[in-house]
Design an enzyme around this catalytic site. Structure first.
Site, PDB file in Angstrom:
ATOM      1  CB  SER A 191      25.155  12.692  -1.623  1.00 22.95           C
ATOM      2  OG  SER A 191      24.295  13.143  -0.387  1.00 22.95           O
ATOM      3  CG  HIS A 248      25.290  13.327  -5.734  1.00 22.76           C
ATOM      4  ND1 HIS A 248      26.457  13.352  -5.551  1.00 22.76           N
ATOM      5  CD2 HIS A 248      24.448  14.045  -4.829  1.00 22.76           C
ATOM      6  CE1 HIS A 248      26.694  14.198  -4.536  1.00 22.76           C
ATOM      7  NE2 HIS A 248      25.471  14.659  -4.026  1.00 22.76           N
ATOM      8  CE  LYS A 254      26.018  17.804  -5.483  1.00 28.86           C
ATOM      9  NZ  LYS A 254      26.987  18.425  -4.708  1.00 28.86           N
TER      10      LYS A 254
HETATM   11  N1  PMP Z   1      20.814  18.047  -3.671  1.00 31.03           N
HETATM   12  C1  PMP Z   1      21.928  16.939  -3.177  1.00 31.03           C
HETATM   13  C2  PMP Z   1      21.712  15.468  -3.259  1.00 31.03           C
HETATM   14  C3  PMP Z   1      23.074  17.408  -3.052  1.00 31.03           C
HETATM   15  O1  PMP Z   1      24.154  16.573  -2.960  1.00 31.03           O
HETATM   16  C4  PMP Z   1      23.617  18.847  -3.158  1.00 31.03           C
HETATM   17  C5  PMP Z   1      24.883  19.257  -2.911  1.00 31.03           C
HETATM   18  N2  PMP Z   1      25.495  18.872  -1.886  1.00 31.03           N
HETATM   19  C6  PMP Z   1      22.383  19.693  -3.494  1.00 31.03           C
HETATM   20  C7  PMP Z   1      21.205  19.283  -3.818  1.00 31.03           C
HETATM   21  C8  PMP Z   1      22.734  21.078  -3.620  1.00 31.03           C
HETATM   22  O2  PMP Z   1      23.343  21.512  -4.655  1.00 31.03           O
HETATM   23  P1  PMP Z   1      24.196  22.787  -5.139  1.00 31.03           P
HETATM   24  O3  PMP Z   1      25.632  22.322  -4.512  1.00 31.03           O
HETATM   25  O4  PMP Z   1      24.289  23.011  -6.452  1.00 31.03           O
HETATM   26  O5  PMP Z   1      23.540  23.909  -4.322  1.00 31.03           O
END
Ligand code: PMP
Length: 395
Positions: free
Chosen positions: A192, A220, A250
């Site tokens: 990310s 992502h 997302k």
């Molecule tokens: N894994 C990754 C790689 C993320 O970027 C995120 C969100 N920032 C999450 C898990 C967590 O997902 P959620 O926002 O649905 O809790």
């Protein structure tokens, strides 16, 4: 307890909190929440700034504001209520869940899928289901923080390998594999903060060679690479990743998390994952919205391809390395410079978040641009002009 000792407790708590805040402030790491109201696609009204085009959201396909998604969420809310009322294992398991899990399994090409309240909850529930104190987790050095939370809860031994370095992973497994009963390898499908893709095919072959289980976090990836099916498809590694975690928050445009895997694996998760069992189910409207969004992802390949196309166009225009995903980092280095660049862009009407330590390594503070199918060509051209004027992206 007397009110005197109560006061003493309050004072000691306040002392601790103030000291903590001032040391965070001294490191320039105090965070603030700004009001931010989405108005139309990627346009938003931001406190202290005004109307702005966001290149920060992870709503990669604009599905959070898609009329059909909103319609499905509204209809389910009107029919079944605003909340689920209980955990999935009690009375919160609305029949829409089975449809959503079938749709996820079909998108990911797995036998089954199991839905959690969020991606974070998925990671903290899945990992301790499969490994414990006698086991080892080997993870990429840049995995998401929610995976770290799952690792901690599992109480397994933990090692990291250099980012996307399959040879480093193999060296660790060669030295360590025999000392542990089970070994779980965990990676993000798409990173990310860097926007690059894990080499899932090569990682899967190493996992098979050393009899380990590979888990990917495709938060992502889904909706935007692999024809919308995510990182395992993009890497031609579907059969090599038995645990594919992801989020509905997302590209799917709503809220929730999931694991796509075989039927037995999902059944064990439904039986054992504490963050699924001991938390209230998602509201029916959220489940219905996600179901509609997945339908769109499955059928509209042009929509799924647009965010990466825009990211690649942006990179070509600024002479940046070609984008693999909708995420384009521009590393600035110093924290203050990254913040100043973000503020300068905001004055020009664009929001690009400045990510700083501890979210990224010291000395690599960066602007992160996230492209969405709802950005118009004109918005991207205007952003390129602003970046050129401000010297953002110049090496
Ligand atoms: N894994 C990754 C790689 C993320 O970027 C995120 C969100 N920032 C999450 C898990 C967590 O997902 P959620 O926002 O649905 O809790």
């Amino acid at each position: 307890m007397s009110s005197d000792s109560n006061n003493q407790n309050h004072t000691s708590l306040l002392g601790f909190v103030r000291q903590k805040l001032s040391s965070i402030e001294a490191r320039n790491q105090r965070r603030a929440l700004f009001d931010h109201t989405r108005s139309d696609g990627m346009q938003a009204v931001r406190e202290g700034v005004g109307t702005i085009v966001s290149f920060t959201d992870n709503d990669y396909l604009g599905l959070s504001t898609h009329p059909a998604v909103i319609g499905a969420a509204n209809a389910a809310t009107a029919m079944y209520g605003a909340g689920a009322g209980a955990s999935r294992l009690v009375t919160g398991n609305h029949p829409l869940y089975a449809e959503l899990e079938a749709a996820l399994a079909s998108l990911k090409d797995t036998e089954d899928a199991v839905v959690f309240g969020s991606g974070y909850l998925a990671n903290v529930g899945i990992i301790p289901t499969f490994v414990g104190p006698r086991d080892l987790i080997v993870a990429d050095a840049l995995i998401h923080t929610s995976i770290h939370a799952g690792v901690t809860l599992s109480r397994a031994a933990f090692k990291t390998f250099r980012h996307n370095d399959t040879a480093d992973l193999e060296a660790i497994l060669k030295a360590e594999r025999h000392s542990y009963e089970r070994v779980l390898i965990v990676v993000d499908g798409v990173y990310s903060m860097d926007g690059d893709i894990a080499p899932l095919h090569a990682l899967g072959l190493v996992a098979e060679k050393y009899d380990c289980w590979l888990m990917s976090d495709d938060a992502h990836g889904v909706g935007v690479i692999g024809g919308g099916r995510g990182s395992a498809h993009a890497c031609d590694a579907q059969g090599l990743v038995p645990l594919q975690m992801g989020t509905l928050s997302k590209a799917v445009g709503g809220y929730g998390g999931y694991l796509a895997a075989s039927k037995d694996v999902c059944d064990l998760v439904r039986t054992r994952a504490r963050s699924l069992i001991y938390t209230t189910a998602l509201p029916p409207g959220v489940v219905a919205g996600a179901l509609k969004a997945l339908n769109i992802i499955k059928t509209d390949t042009d929509l799924c391809a647009r965010p990466v196309r825009l990211a690649q166009y942006f990179c070509r225009a600024l002479g940046l390395p070609a984008a693999q995903t909708p995420i384009v980092p521009v590393v600035i280095g110093d924290e203050k410079d990254a913040l100043a660049a973000s503020e300068a862009l905001a004055k020009r009407g664009f929001l690009a978040w400045a990510f700083r330590p501890p979210t990224v390594p010291v000395g690599t503070s960066r602007l992160r641009f996230c492209f969405s199918a709802t950005h118009t060509d004109q918005m991207v051209d205007d952003l390129i002009t602003a970046c050129r004027d401000l010297g953002i992206g110049d090496s």
